[in-house]
Design a protein around this motif. Sequence first.
Motif, PDB file in Angstrom:
ATOM      1  N   PRO A 153       1.812  12.199   9.408  1.00  0.00           N
ATOM      2  CA  PRO A 153       2.458  11.743  10.625  1.00  0.00           C
ATOM      3  C   PRO A 153       3.951  12.030  10.656  1.00  0.00           C
ATOM      4  O   PRO A 153       4.561  11.958  11.712  1.00  0.00           O
ATOM      5  CB  PRO A 153       2.194  10.237  10.633  1.00  0.00           C
ATOM      6  CG  PRO A 153       1.784   9.898   9.261  1.00  0.00           C
ATOM      7  CD  PRO A 153       1.231  11.118   8.635  1.00  0.00           C
ATOM      8  N   SER A 154       4.542  12.352   9.508  1.00  0.00           N
ATOM      9  CA  SER A 154       5.980  12.634   9.502  1.00  0.00           C
ATOM     10  C   SER A 154       6.281  14.122   9.662  1.00  0.00           C
ATOM     11  O   SER A 154       7.403  14.535   9.434  1.00  0.00           O
ATOM     12  CB  SER A 154       6.616  12.133   8.219  1.00  0.00           C
ATOM     13  OG  SER A 154       5.831  11.193   7.573  1.00  0.00           O
TER      14      SER A 154
ATOM     15  N   LEU B 279      -3.730   4.562   8.684  1.00  0.00           N
ATOM     16  CA  LEU B 279      -3.841   3.776   9.894  1.00  0.00           C
ATOM     17  C   LEU B 279      -3.066   4.423  11.010  1.00  0.00           C
ATOM     18  O   LEU B 279      -3.176   4.048  12.159  1.00  0.00           O
ATOM     19  CB  LEU B 279      -3.240   2.394   9.651  1.00  0.00           C
ATOM     20  CG  LEU B 279      -1.753   2.419   9.384  1.00  0.00           C
ATOM     21  CD1 LEU B 279      -1.124   1.165   9.889  1.00  0.00           C
ATOM     22  CD2 LEU B 279      -1.469   2.620   7.926  1.00  0.00           C
ATOM     23  N   THR B 280      -2.273   5.429  10.670  1.00  0.00           N
ATOM     24  CA  THR B 280      -1.387   6.007  11.670  1.00  0.00           C
ATOM     25  C   THR B 280      -2.047   7.164  12.395  1.00  0.00           C
ATOM     26  O   THR B 280      -1.423   7.841  13.185  1.00  0.00           O
ATOM     27  CB  THR B 280      -0.096   6.483  11.002  1.00  0.00           C
ATOM     28  OG1 THR B 280      -0.427   7.023   9.735  1.00  0.00           O
ATOM     29  CG2 THR B 280       0.839   5.339  10.808  1.00  0.00           C
TER      30      THR B 280
ATOM     31  N   LEU C 147       0.812  -1.214   0.000  1.00  0.00           N
ATOM     32  CA  LEU C 147       0.000   0.000   0.000  1.00  0.00           C
ATOM     33  C   LEU C 147       0.847   1.266   0.000  1.00  0.00           C
ATOM     34  O   LEU C 147       0.391   2.318  -0.416  1.00  0.00           O
ATOM     35  CB  LEU C 147      -0.929   0.027   1.210  1.00  0.00           C
ATOM     36  CG  LEU C 147      -2.029  -1.034   1.243  1.00  0.00           C
ATOM     37  CD1 LEU C 147      -2.950  -0.797   2.409  1.00  0.00           C
ATOM     38  CD2 LEU C 147      -2.823  -1.039  -0.046  1.00  0.00           C
ATOM     39  N   GLY C 148       2.070   1.176   0.502  1.00  0.00           N
ATOM     40  CA  GLY C 148       2.908   2.365   0.522  1.00  0.00           C
ATOM     41  C   GLY C 148       3.673   2.461   1.818  1.00  0.00           C
ATOM     42  O   GLY C 148       3.583   1.585   2.670  1.00  0.00           O
ATOM     43  N   MET C 149       4.435   3.540   1.935  1.00  0.00           N
ATOM     44  CA  MET C 149       5.275   3.688   3.130  1.00  0.00           C
ATOM     45  C   MET C 149       4.822   4.865   3.978  1.00  0.00           C
ATOM     46  O   MET C 149       4.205   5.813   3.498  1.00  0.00           O
ATOM     47  CB  MET C 149       6.740   3.882   2.728  1.00  0.00           C
ATOM     48  CG  MET C 149       7.366   2.630   2.163  1.00  0.00           C
ATOM     49  SD  MET C 149       9.160   2.735   2.049  1.00  0.00           S
ATOM     50  CE  MET C 149       9.638   2.565   3.759  1.00  0.00           C
ATOM     51  N   THR C 150       5.130   4.769   5.250  1.00  0.00           N
ATOM     52  CA  THR C 150       4.877   5.870   6.167  1.00  0.00           C
ATOM     53  C   THR C 150       5.843   5.690   7.332  1.00  0.00           C
ATOM     54  O   THR C 150       6.809   4.948   7.225  1.00  0.00           O
ATOM     55  CB  THR C 150       3.402   5.886   6.621  1.00  0.00           C
ATOM     56  OG1 THR C 150       3.193   6.993   7.487  1.00  0.00           O
ATOM     57  CG2 THR C 150       3.028   4.622   7.349  1.00  0.00           C
TER      58      THR C 150
ATOM     59  N   MET D  11      -5.358   3.511   4.159  1.00  0.00           N
ATOM     60  CA  MET D  11      -3.939   3.822   4.323  1.00  0.00           C
ATOM     61  C   MET D  11      -3.700   4.578   5.621  1.00  0.00           C
ATOM     62  O   MET D  11      -2.694   4.387   6.281  1.00  0.00           O
ATOM     63  CB  MET D  11      -3.498   4.666   3.124  1.00  0.00           C
ATOM     64  CG  MET D  11      -2.038   5.050   3.111  1.00  0.00           C
ATOM     65  SD  MET D  11      -0.964   3.653   2.831  1.00  0.00           S
ATOM     66  CE  MET D  11       0.433   4.102   3.836  1.00  0.00           C
TER      67      MET D  11
ATOM     68  N   VAL E  66       3.452  -0.434   4.545  1.00  0.00           N
ATOM     69  CA  VAL E  66       2.153  -0.989   4.890  1.00  0.00           C
ATOM     70  C   VAL E  66       1.752  -1.976   3.804  1.00  0.00           C
ATOM     71  O   VAL E  66       1.762  -1.652   2.621  1.00  0.00           O
ATOM     72  CB  VAL E  66       1.086   0.117   5.008  1.00  0.00           C
ATOM     73  CG1 VAL E  66      -0.214  -0.469   5.501  1.00  0.00           C
ATOM     74  CG2 VAL E  66       1.567   1.207   5.927  1.00  0.00           C
TER      75      VAL E  66
END
Lengths: 213, 148
Positions: free
Chosen positions: B50-51, B3-4, A10-13, B1, A27
């Motif tokens: 979140p970053s 979720l954070t 799904l991508g990064m965070t 996406m 994710v």
Amino acid sequence: MTTGLLGKKLGMTQVFDTQGRVVPVTVIEAGPCTVVQRKKVQSDGYDAVQLGFGAKKSQRVNKPMLGHFQHAGKGAFGALRELRVDTDSSLEVGQEIRVDIFREGDFVDVTGQTKGRGFAGVVKRWGFKGGPGSHGSMHHRAPGSIGGSSWPSRVFKNMKMGGHYGNERVTVLNLRVVAIQPEKNLLLVRGAVPGAKNGLVFVRRAIKKGNGQ
Amino acid sequence: MELTKSQLRSDLPAFKAGDTVRVFLRIREGEKERVQYFEGIVIGFHRNGPSSTFKVRKESYGVGVERTFPLHSPLIENIVVKKRGDVRRAKLFFLRKVSGKKARIREKKDWLGKKGISVPVEGTAEIPEEVVAGAEEPAQTEVTETKE
């Protein structure tokens, strides 16, 4: 023990861990995967399950495949992949595998198809430095010398040169599971994973980490 | 996406570039945990979900010190806004090149107060104090020194 399943990147965070440190995560929407076929040593010569992942409209599937999917009775799937299991594995056709086979702190290997870069030069493909951009250098992204002249009079094999780069199957080993969210089928692994967003990835228990510890 | 979301913090006071803030940061030294603060002018935000981070600049013994904090870091105990600055740009990087009188920032007139909107001056955010197990490394923070 079930050791792997299919998923979608799904991508990064980034998330904060319990000590307040920033952890980069990828994710993955992992599973649910349905067992479409159970291969046995008597009939197939080895033990495995075939996993299906990602719903697909049944009118988009040809009739032989539709018949194959009907054994599991969970509709058609966009992706199929085999996973080796033990002979005494209790997995049955139609059974679902979910992300809760992993725990936080486990280590996993992630396999994916890397982004295709087409015909790439040596700077991108091998990380060559390249020449100066200006001051009349005339040597920008060229590879430089590829060998001697009178001896050996040929270019050695495996010389790093331009060519096709990416769009290959790559496995990243020993990524730590940072968190799982079973209700959303989400798996957060530390670090990067091959492939583009929405790409298909295969996640398995790390084979070089003992019992996943 | 997204979720954070649960990691985002809404308990901190609102502040902007140009404000003078005091950032209270939890520091672990071996077994002990204490709170240290860093006070200076906010010279910019990097807003990215979140970053997100923000940069605080101060002058310490004649040396400019900048520090970048993750906006949503759980290590931030509290943020107290000392002064509201009246500035016309979002990034105050020009402060690196100026000093003395030029480096002053006008304080914001309390025009919000006239309209009956209260300006949150003191951040009184409470964070549940979870005892952090293990040790080492406070959050990744970067201290850059710039010559004056």
